[in-house]
Write an enzyme that holds these catalytic residues in place. Structure first.
Site: not given
Ligand SMILES: Cc1ncc(COP(=O)(O)O)c(C=O)c1O
Length: 377
Positions: A192
């Protein structure tokens, strides 16, 4: 030429190595691995950066979304509207909490949730809207906040892909994405724009009561030690991850600027290509942090181009290949294909190119020349 990567975390690490190494050493020496001073300090740093009253760190972005919804005390059967074109985490947590996900179409230029589609999907059971600032560009928060106000709905911003971006309201105000709705949720997954070296996430809110509720939920529903007042979860950002994030946060604006520069170079090189639509910026430059640089490849050429890039060793991503309403887990007889013309087309056209803070001109030149040569022949 340096090897082209979709994301170059090692190259970025080289620029913050001394600070990361010494704070890792300090965390280990102090042995405060959970909820140590690094976590508390990062929380404050991020509150200051986002200009938001409360940041509540947690274990990942998916948890952040889930905990946000738990904090709002939504009840099974309540409807939550979100975009059909996003990563599954957004809809997954809605379903997990036995809320009813209501997927709606997105706009063709921004890839973001379409406010007109939101309006059409509202029923007496609707309780919340989850806009996702997809690929790093802010969704239309003027329209979304107005709809929410009119229908008394919560807005939970999924800011996982857009940290550091600004939104400029029509009234002249500017706010950081994630700090606009009732709650914002983000991910610090390594790739990210602000990523740690493992999993991490955070929830943002300006509401004191909600912040208090959420601080208990992330810690097993405890507001007083061993008194469990609500059903909670165990979701923590650890001190080593917070140390990485503290090293990176002061650089976030310059990281995002580097992404913008690369995005502009890509777009410049693709000017005049009839098979390519480059990302459309809907407002000022700072409303997009280019988590992804996503092209639309027209005239049915996307898959052939993808194959060619694979052969040439150029990494790329197809985000996302299947609309959520067509995923087995989220199909629903209430959905009508005619309501998803944009998403249904985007899944056939999108192609994301390498995008990170370490891309250099030679790499961009090679990537764009390879694509243009292929499409021109
Ligand atoms: C739009 C979106 N929402 C939520 C997430 C979830 O994040 P995480 O992978 O830290 O659980 C991601 C990440 O991959 C994402 O791109």
């Amino acid at each position: 030429m340096r090897k082209i990567q979709m994301v170059d975390l090692k190259g970025q690490y080289d620029g913050i190595k001394d600070q990361v190494n010494s704070s890792f050493q300090e965390v280990i020496e102090n042995a405060a691995f959970i909820n140590g001073p690094e976590v508390q300090q990062f929380q404050k740093d991020l509150e200051e950066y986002l200009q938001v009253k409360h940041v509540i760190p947690c274990a990942n972005g998916t948890d952040a979304l889930q905990i946000a919804m738990m904090g709002l005390d939504l009840k099974p059967g309540d409807e939550v509207i979100t975009a059909d074109f996003t990563f599954a985490a957004t809809v997954e947590v809605i379903a997990l909490l036995q809320l009813t996900p209501v997927l709606v179409d997105v706009e063709p230029d921004s890839f973001n949730i379409d406010p007109e589609a939101i309006k059409k999907a509202i029923t007496p059971k609707t309780k919340a809207i989850v806009p996702v600032h997809l690929f790093g560009q802010a969704a239309n928060m003027d329209a979304i906040m107005e709809i929410a106000k009119e229908h008394n709905l919560y807005v939970i911003e999924d800011n996982a892909q857009a940290i550091g971006g600004n939104y400029h309201f029509k009234n002249g105000e500017t706010q950081k994405t994630g700090a606009i709705g009732h709650i914002g949720a983000t991910s610090f997954f390594p790739s990210k724009n602000l990523g740690c070296y493992g999993d991490g996430g955070a929830i943002f809110t300006n509401d004191d009561d909600l912040a208090h509720t959420i601080r208990g939920i992330v810690n097993h529903g405890m507001y007083e030690r061993y008194h469990h007042d609500v059903v909670g979860v165990n979701s923590r950002l650890d001190s080593l991850q917070a140390a990485v994030l503290r090293a990176k946060l002061p650089k976030l604006d310059s990281y995002n600027e580097a992404r913008r520069k690369s995005a502009n170079k890509y777009s410049e090189a693709f000017k005049g290509q009839e098979d390519i639509i480059t990302p459309v910026l809907l407002d000022k430059e700072d409303t997009h942090v280019y988590h992804q640089y996503t092209l639309k490849i027209k005239n049915g050429k996307r898959d052939a181009l993808a194959k060619h890039l694979q052969e040439k060793g150029i990494p790329f991503g197809i985000y996302y290949p299947i609309p959520l309403h067509k995923q087995k887990a989220y199909t629903d007889s209430r959905y009508n294909e005619a309501d998803f013309p944009v998403t249904n087309q985007l899944v056939q056209e999108v192609l994301s190119l390498p995008m990170h803070t370490e891309l250099d001109d030679e790499q961009i030149e090679y990537i764009t020349a390879t694509i243009k040569n292929f499409l021109d022949t």
